[in-house]
Design a protein around this motif. Structure first.
Motif, mmCIF file in Angstrom:
data_model
loop_
_atom_site.group_PDB
_atom_site.id
_atom_site.type_symbol
_atom_site.label_atom_id
_atom_site.label_comp_id
_atom_site.label_asym_id
_atom_site.label_seq_id
_atom_site.Cartn_x
_atom_site.Cartn_y
_atom_site.Cartn_z
ATOM 1 N N TRP A 289 1.055 6.472 -7.056
ATOM 2 C CA TRP A 289 -0.177 7.114 -7.504
ATOM 3 C C TRP A 289 -0.115 8.629 -7.335
ATOM 4 N N GLN A 290 0.400 9.061 -6.228
ATOM 5 C CA GLN A 290 0.408 10.480 -5.926
ATOM 6 C C GLN A 290 1.506 11.245 -6.652
ATOM 7 N N ILE B 226 2.237 1.736 -3.433
ATOM 8 C CA ILE B 226 1.189 2.098 -4.387
ATOM 9 C C ILE B 226 0.807 3.564 -4.235
ATOM 10 N N GLU B 227 0.606 4.003 -3.008
ATOM 11 C CA GLU B 227 0.201 5.390 -2.773
ATOM 12 C C GLU B 227 1.275 6.366 -3.252
ATOM 13 N N ARG C 151 0.805 -1.227 0.000
ATOM 14 C CA ARG C 151 0.000 0.000 0.000
ATOM 15 C C ARG C 151 0.837 1.275 0.000
ATOM 16 N N ALA C 152 1.838 1.342 0.816
ATOM 17 C CA ALA C 152 2.663 2.560 0.871
ATOM 18 C C ALA C 152 3.334 2.815 -0.481
ATOM 19 N N ARG D 94 -2.140 9.395 -13.473
ATOM 20 C CA ARG D 94 -1.851 8.656 -12.247
ATOM 21 C C ARG D 94 -1.989 7.156 -12.506
ATOM 22 N N ASP E 264 -10.203 2.734 -2.056
ATOM 23 C CA ASP E 264 -9.700 3.385 -0.847
ATOM 24 C C ASP E 264 -8.256 3.841 -1.038
ATOM 25 N N ILE E 265 -7.447 3.014 -1.675
ATOM 26 C CA ILE E 265 -6.037 3.360 -1.876
ATOM 27 C C ILE E 265 -5.896 4.586 -2.771
ATOM 28 N N VAL E 266 -6.687 4.650 -3.861
ATOM 29 C CA VAL E 266 -6.554 5.779 -4.795
ATOM 30 C C VAL E 266 -7.496 6.925 -4.442
ATOM 31 N N GLN E 267 -8.301 6.729 -3.391
ATOM 32 C CA GLN E 267 -9.190 7.766 -2.866
ATOM 33 C C GLN E 267 -10.224 8.210 -3.894
#
Length: 269
Positions: A25-26, A21-22, A18-19, A34, A102-105
């Motif tokens: 993405w960001q 990936i975020e 997750r960290a 993205r 949730d991960i990509v908000q």
């Protein structure tokens, strides 16, 4: 291997990464689109089993061939080995969808069981997909296309084989190339400017991929818009760029007037 077992593997991998990936993405590099890339999504024996379950030829697949693209796809998942259905719909499981959203908000994200423009893809020598932005909506035009999930399963696929995924800069002049590597998941956002393509395959192939799209009633930029899948040429393909602009405008006008989108008949009922 059941769908639920694959869901557990996918969500476990995404949670552990997750960290990473975020961060991807960001802070997209070399493209405004993205996206994130996860290698080794599943245990290798399962990824090999998925590849082995693909048919040995594209007989029965829907073939597209024009100046825009040359590819073969199938949404008729039930016709093939059950593991292909398991992996395809594992990405659509509520647990997977919720975690990715949730991960990509992204809010109110939904999968597409009809596999409109999704499902199985096989590409062989000479096949390609020119730079394009995806159709803005689902088949019923009720939801905006928001995420594209691509899972590659051909063993030993290398950059030199072609058939690699490309994300472009805003002017479609410089691509960021992501090798269609075995057991690799690529997730990208889809909007008005998410230009992407597949480079021409240079080996007999096949390059096999499992594709899914996620949709939402919420527009990517909160505006109300519609467009068909719109193509352009590569930087050196000046004629295709000129023809593409006219072709896109014409197909967009016809689609708006008739309410007809290409590929609707290929989806699962």
């Amino acid at each position: 291997m059941t769908k639920d077992e694959i869901v557990g593997l996918i969500t476990g991998k995404l949670t552990s990464e997750r960290a990473n990936i975020e961060a991807q993405w960001q802070n997209p590099e070399d493209t405004p689109t993205r996206h994130f890339v996860i290698d080794g999504l599943l245990p290798e024996n399962i990824a090999h089993a998925i590849y082995d379950a693909f048919p040995k030829s594209a007989d029965g697949f829907y073939s597209r061939e024009s100046f825009r693209e040359k590819k073969r796809t199938s949404a008729k998942i039930e016709q093939y080995d059950p593991i292909l259905g398991a992996i395809t719909f594992a990405f659509q499981d509520p647990e997977t969808v919720k975690l990715v959203a949730d991960i990509v908000q992204f809010d109110r994200i939904e999968p597409d069981p009809s596999l409109y423009a999704g499902g199985l893809s096989m590409m062989f020598e000479g096949d390609f997909l020119n730079p394009h932005i995806d159709n803005s909506h689902d088949a019923s035009r009720d939801r905006y296309r928001r995420l594209n999930l691509l899972y590659y399963v051909t063993p030993d696929w290398e950059m030199s084989n072609g058939g690699n995924f490309e994300l472009w800069d805003a002017d479609c002049k410089v691509p960021k190339t992501l090798v269609s590597k075995f057991n690799r998941l690529v997730v990208m956002e889809t909007n008005k400017d998410s230009w992407h393509s597949v480079s021409p395959v240079t080996v007999p192939g096949p390059r096999c991929c499992v594709s899914n799209y996620f949709f939402s009633e919420i527009s990517p930029d909160n505006s109300d818009y519609f467009h068909v899948t719109s193509f352009t040429g590569r930087p050196e393909e000046h004629a295709k760029r000129a023809i593409g602009a006219v072709d896109n405008a014409l197909r967009n006008t016809v689609s708006k007037l008739l309410g007809f989108g290409r590929g609707k008949d290929e989806a699962r009922k």
